[in-house]
Design an enzyme around this catalytic site. Structure first.
Site, PDB file in Angstrom:
ATOM      1  N   GLN A 281      -6.188 -46.857  -4.745  1.00  0.00           N
ATOM      2  CA  GLN A 281      -5.924 -47.123  -6.111  1.00  0.00           C
ATOM      3  C   GLN A 281      -4.311 -46.386  -5.935  1.00  0.00           C
ATOM      4  OE1 GLN A 281      -7.152 -47.266  -8.711  1.00  0.00           O
ATOM      5  NE2 GLN A 281      -9.544 -47.989  -7.975  1.00  0.00           N
TER       6      GLN A 281
ATOM      7  N   GLY B 120      -6.193 -56.695  -3.217  1.00  0.00           N
ATOM      8  CA  GLY B 120      -4.912 -57.445  -4.832  1.00  0.00           C
ATOM      9  C   GLY B 120      -5.295 -56.864  -5.837  1.00  0.00           C
ATOM     10  N   HIS B 121      -6.994 -56.639  -6.751  1.00  0.00           N
ATOM     11  CA  HIS B 121      -6.771 -57.150  -7.974  1.00  0.00           C
ATOM     12  C   HIS B 121      -6.654 -55.480  -8.192  1.00  0.00           C
ATOM     13  CE1 HIS B 121     -10.975 -55.153  -8.884  1.00  0.00           C
ATOM     14  NE2 HIS B 121     -10.748 -55.029  -7.121  1.00  0.00           N
TER      15      HIS B 121
ATOM     16  N   THR C 232     -11.945 -68.840   7.801  1.00  0.00           N
ATOM     17  CA  THR C 232     -10.636 -69.326   7.012  1.00  0.00           C
ATOM     18  C   THR C 232     -10.172 -68.979   5.893  1.00  0.00           C
ATOM     19  OG1 THR C 232     -12.142 -71.732   7.322  1.00  0.00           O
ATOM     20  CG2 THR C 232      -9.892 -71.642   5.960  1.00  0.00           C
TER      21      THR C 232
ATOM     22  N   CYS D   8     -18.042 -49.839 -10.125  1.00  0.00           N
ATOM     23  CA  CYS D   8     -19.137 -49.565  -9.293  1.00  0.00           C
ATOM     24  C   CYS D   8     -20.247 -49.020  -9.562  1.00  0.00           C
ATOM     25  CB  CYS D   8     -19.162 -49.329  -7.756  1.00  0.00           C
ATOM     26  SG  CYS D   8     -17.401 -50.345  -7.479  1.00  0.00           S
TER      27      CYS D   8
HETATM   28  N1  PLP Z   1     -11.740 -48.396  -2.878  1.00  0.00           N
HETATM   29  C1  PLP Z   1     -11.765 -47.368  -4.030  1.00  0.00           C
HETATM   30  C2  PLP Z   1     -10.775 -46.188  -4.066  1.00  0.00           C
HETATM   31  C3  PLP Z   1     -11.664 -47.854  -4.887  1.00  0.00           C
HETATM   32  O1  PLP Z   1     -11.031 -48.240  -6.379  1.00  0.00           O
HETATM   33  C4  PLP Z   1     -12.221 -49.465  -4.871  1.00  0.00           C
HETATM   34  C5  PLP Z   1     -12.800 -50.382  -6.127  1.00  0.00           C
HETATM   35  O2  PLP Z   1     -13.453 -49.924  -6.985  1.00  0.00           O
HETATM   36  C6  PLP Z   1     -12.498 -50.269  -3.667  1.00  0.00           C
HETATM   37  C7  PLP Z   1     -12.255 -48.907  -2.641  1.00  0.00           C
HETATM   38  C8  PLP Z   1     -13.343 -52.033  -3.790  1.00  0.00           C
HETATM   39  O3  PLP Z   1     -12.002 -52.274  -3.449  1.00  0.00           O
HETATM   40  P1  PLP Z   1     -12.732 -54.135  -4.049  1.00  0.00           P
HETATM   41  O4  PLP Z   1     -13.320 -54.203  -5.157  1.00  0.00           O
HETATM   42  O5  PLP Z   1     -11.885 -55.245  -3.439  1.00  0.00           O
HETATM   43  O6  PLP Z   1     -13.916 -54.337  -2.735  1.00  0.00           O
END
Ligand code: PLP
Length: 392
Positions: A180, A201-202, A238, A326
């Site tokens: 973040q 990246g996102h 890959t 999540c």
């Molecule tokens: N760590 C943190 C603090 C996050 O906010 C997130 C995504 O919500 C992740 C890890 C997981 O990243 P990714 O979505 O690229 O697996």
């Protein structure tokens, strides 16, 4: 209703045009496999290594200290599991905090089932760990500390530089999830002084499904996937070169624009916080104001359920979240807010507003304008159902 308003940039960000264009160019012109010997492979390898150098440059690292992964979750798992396994002969004690992302927490819980001991450090009401408490847990079995730089639900910043200093004196490895923080605050591995950093990246206007792990030279990490010799054998598979190019372009631009972005987002966030506090009673701001990312605001609205708030806002064209993407869909109160000492009932009445570069002042004002009525409606329903429940 006008254009939908997206205030969930901590869940994910829209890819920026420059990153997308760089990806399309790579997909179109550099499609080779970077492990192939022929000219197509060589071109792909050069593109990959140029991106690695540029990525490393953005964080003050050496190119060979950056490996590419499929995102933040994989980087967290590789860092924690890989470093823990590598140091197993020295000890079995891992230290983390109760407010980490599930990619860290669930990885630590899995390691507990495999014989590691994990300390989950408590946090104060602002969400920050206590450094003396950390020092006290560092026994002779301690091998790894994993503490995130910026929390994904509240934006709270942890004192990672100090944690690095404390750990270095004792030869303990430090990992920090900066998923973040990247693109929202200056990140230099020399200043942070930690050994492992996870990126995704996102979260900074790059593509989804690609990330990186910084591994300080000399840090032992055991690979968690088995296959080819890609990424110095640490992460076989890959290479997703278009994704890596897009992510690197996004990080480079975010780094260049950092000062302006921070100022802009910080002003928008304070405008939103002030607007809500002035127009709605019985609201609480979660997490400190000072040690916080400029774009995340977490608030609790007494007697207004977070899920109802989210759904009502959604019908009015505003996308927010009740916490981590999540964990959405779960009715459990946020583990982050609970760890900060917020009562479960109030924790369930919380929203996360996460702002992004595309947000405009008018959008914030629209939200400030519609939210009081939504909160009032939900509270009225809550009071009616409470009265019905209490009838003899
Ligand atoms: N760590 C943190 C603090 C996050 O906010 C997130 C995504 O919500 C992740 C890890 C997981 O990243 P990714 O979505 O690229 O697996």
């Amino acid at each position: 209703m006008g254009k939908p308003i997206y205030l969930d940039n901590s869940a994910t960000t829209p890819i920026r045009n420059e990153a997308l264009e760089a990806m399309i160019d790579t997909y179109t012109n550099v499609f080779g496999n970077s492990s192939s010997v022929h000219a197509f492979g060589q071109a792909a390898r050069k593109t990959l290594e140029d991106a690695r150098e540029e990525f490393a440059d953005c964080i003050g690292a050496e190119a060979e200290e950056v490996i590419f992964t499929s995102g933040g979750t994989e980087s967290d798992n590789l860092a924690i599991r890989g470093a823990a396994m590598a140091a197993r002969n020295k000890g079995n004690h891992i230290i983390t905090s109760g407010t980490e992302h599930h990619a860290v927490l669930h990885c630590c819980q899995a390691l507990e089932r495999e014989g590691f001991r994990v300390t989950y450090l408590p946090v104060d009401s602002g969400g920050i760990i206590d450094l003396d408490g950390l020092r006290d847990t560092l026994d002779e079995h301690a091998i790894l500390i994993s503490i995130m730089l910026a929390n994904n639900e509240t934006g709270t910043l942890q004192p990672v530089e100090e944690i690095g200093r404390i750990a270095r004196e004792r030869g303990i490895i430090v990992h920090s999830d900066v998923v973040q923080a990247a693109g929202k605050m200056p990140l230099d591995v020399k200043d942070l002084g930690v050994d492992l950093l996870s990126f995704s990246g996102h979260k900074f206007y790059g593509p989804k499904g690609v990330g990186a792990l910084y591994i300080r030279k000399g840090t032992d990490v055991i690979p968690q996937l088995h296959g080819g010799r890609h990424e110095r054998g640490l992460r076989p598979g890959t290479m997703n070169i278009p994704g890596i190019v897009g992510m690197t372009r996004a990080l480079k631009l975010a780094t260049e624009e950092l000062e302006g972005t921070r100022k802009y987002l910080g002003e928008l966030k304070e405008r939103l916080a002030a607007g809500i506090m002035e127009s709605i009673d019985r609201v609480h701001r979660n997490g400190g104001i000072e040690h916080s990312l400029p774009n995340i605001l977490n608030m609790s609205f007494e007697d207004a359920d977070g899920e109802s708030l989210l759904l009502n806002l959604d019908t009015m064209g505003v996308a927010v979240s009740t916490g981590s993407a999540c964990a959405s869909g779960s009715t459990e109160p946020s583990h982050v807010l609970l760890a900060m000492g917020i009562q479960p009932r109030l924790a369930q009445c919380s929203l996360r507003f996460s702002l992004g570069r595309a947000n405009r002042r008018e959008e914030i004002d629209y939200l400030i304008n519609i939210l009081p009525e939504i909160v009032k409606r939900i509270r009225d329903v809550a009071y009616v159902s409470m009265r019905v429940d209490n009838q003899p």
